[in-house]
Design a protein around this motif. Structure first.
Motif, PDB file in Angstrom:
ATOM      1  N   SER A  84      -3.188   4.454  -1.403  1.00  0.00           N
ATOM      2  CA  SER A  84      -4.282   5.088  -0.664  1.00  0.00           C
ATOM      3  C   SER A  84      -5.164   5.926  -1.578  1.00  0.00           C
ATOM      4  O   SER A  84      -6.379   6.005  -1.388  1.00  0.00           O
TER       5      SER A  84
ATOM      6  N   ILE B 156       0.626  -6.383   9.525  1.00  0.00           N
ATOM      7  CA  ILE B 156       1.180  -5.241   8.807  1.00  0.00           C
ATOM      8  C   ILE B 156       2.652  -5.061   9.172  1.00  0.00           C
ATOM      9  O   ILE B 156       3.023  -5.165  10.342  1.00  0.00           O
TER      10      ILE B 156
ATOM     11  N   THR C  40       3.104  -1.481   4.215  1.00  0.00           N
ATOM     12  CA  THR C  40       2.795  -0.095   3.886  1.00  0.00           C
ATOM     13  C   THR C  40       4.086   0.638   3.539  1.00  0.00           C
ATOM     14  O   THR C  40       5.115   0.435   4.180  1.00  0.00           O
TER      15      THR C  40
ATOM     16  N   GLY D 220       0.220   5.499   3.544  1.00  0.00           N
ATOM     17  CA  GLY D 220      -0.403   4.176   3.578  1.00  0.00           C
ATOM     18  C   GLY D 220      -0.555   3.655   4.999  1.00  0.00           C
ATOM     19  O   GLY D 220      -1.588   3.076   5.358  1.00  0.00           O
ATOM     20  N   LEU D 221       0.465   3.875   5.821  1.00  0.00           N
ATOM     21  CA  LEU D 221       0.425   3.419   7.213  1.00  0.00           C
ATOM     22  C   LEU D 221      -0.688   4.105   7.984  1.00  0.00           C
ATOM     23  O   LEU D 221      -1.475   3.457   8.694  1.00  0.00           O
TER      24      LEU D 221
ATOM     25  N   ILE E 211       0.849  -1.192   0.000  1.00  0.00           N
ATOM     26  CA  ILE E 211       0.000   0.000   0.000  1.00  0.00           C
ATOM     27  C   ILE E 211       0.886   1.243   0.000  1.00  0.00           C
ATOM     28  O   ILE E 211       1.595   1.505   0.974  1.00  0.00           O
TER      29      ILE E 211
ATOM     30  N   PRO F 258       5.270  -1.984   8.364  1.00  0.00           N
ATOM     31  CA  PRO F 258       5.527  -0.703   7.703  1.00  0.00           C
ATOM     32  C   PRO F 258       6.993  -0.592   7.263  1.00  0.00           C
ATOM     33  O   PRO F 258       7.888  -1.137   7.910  1.00  0.00           O
TER      34      PRO F 258
END
Length: 216
Positions: free
Chosen positions: A80, A181, A133, A138-139, A38, A183
């Motif tokens: 995003s 997730i 991300t 995105g995060l 993302i 990052p």
């Protein structure tokens, strides 16, 4: 390969009407990828070609994927915001002329909200081993504004994520189920902050180790 339905794309394009953005880039990749990537938003080249993560940043991303034995075809790439946010700026040429051109800029919260239904749909219908991300946009789209890539990069986070209450909504809720997730920094960050390269390389090694542990 997974594709967003046309009606979801049409909804996203309608919701972002009137904002200074251009083009539209669908997500790209398999429905059961190793990684759901993302990012932030398309740049100029992505908006023109409608392909995510191409150009210099795309080359950096492919190097990171290669470092853990993956290719573009193994991951699902999305962002995003799907349209390129731009700003007009003046530039003085060598001959003294002043020209105006569009430059990339970060998406606003309103633009991220406008395209939230698209990412929500992907999160519900794509089953990656892990979400990665790329950068703060995105995060924070997933975990809120207090999440910082400088503090969380390279760490495995199991947490619910933000999504809209309805497809045409304007308020975020927390998902009932947690997502995995990890990052890391956006691949373009190494161009304006070369010291990030060490972080990025180490983060991707951790991502590779984590995926291997899940596949074992």
């Amino acid at each position: 390969m997974f594709e967003l339905p046309d009606e979801i794309v049409a909804l996203g394009m309608k919701r972002i009407e009137g904002f200074p953005v251009e083009g539209f880039v669908r997500g790209s990749g398999p429905k059961n990828p190793s990684i759901l990537l993302i990012g932030e938003a398309p740049g100029e080249n992505e908006a023109i070609q409608s392909i995510p993560f191409i150009g210099r940043a795309g080359d950096e991303l492919q190097k990171s994927l290669k470092s853990i034995g993956l290719t573009r075809e193994d991951v699902y790439m999305t962002s995003s915001v799907r349209s390129r946010p731009y700003i007009w700026k003046e530039k003085k040429m060598r001959n003294g002329e002043i020209t105006k051109r569009k430059y990339n800029r970060p998406p606003t919260q309103q633009e991220i909200l406008a395209h939230a239904p698209l990412l929500d749909y992907e999160l519900k219908n794509i089953a990656p081993l892990v979400i990665v991300t790329l950068g703060n946009v995105g995060l924070q789209r997933l975990l809120g504004k207090d999440a910082k890539v400088s503090q969380l990069h390279g760490k495995v986070i199991e947490h619910s994520v933000r999504h809209l209450a309805s497809l045409d909504g304007s308020d975020y809720l927390w998902s009932s189920e947690p997502y995995r997730i990890i990052p890391t920094y956006h691949p373009a960050s190494v161009f304006y902050r070369p010291s990030n390269r060490d972080f990025v390389e180490k983060d991707w090694l951790e991502i590779g180790k984590y995926i291997s542990s899940l596949e074992a």
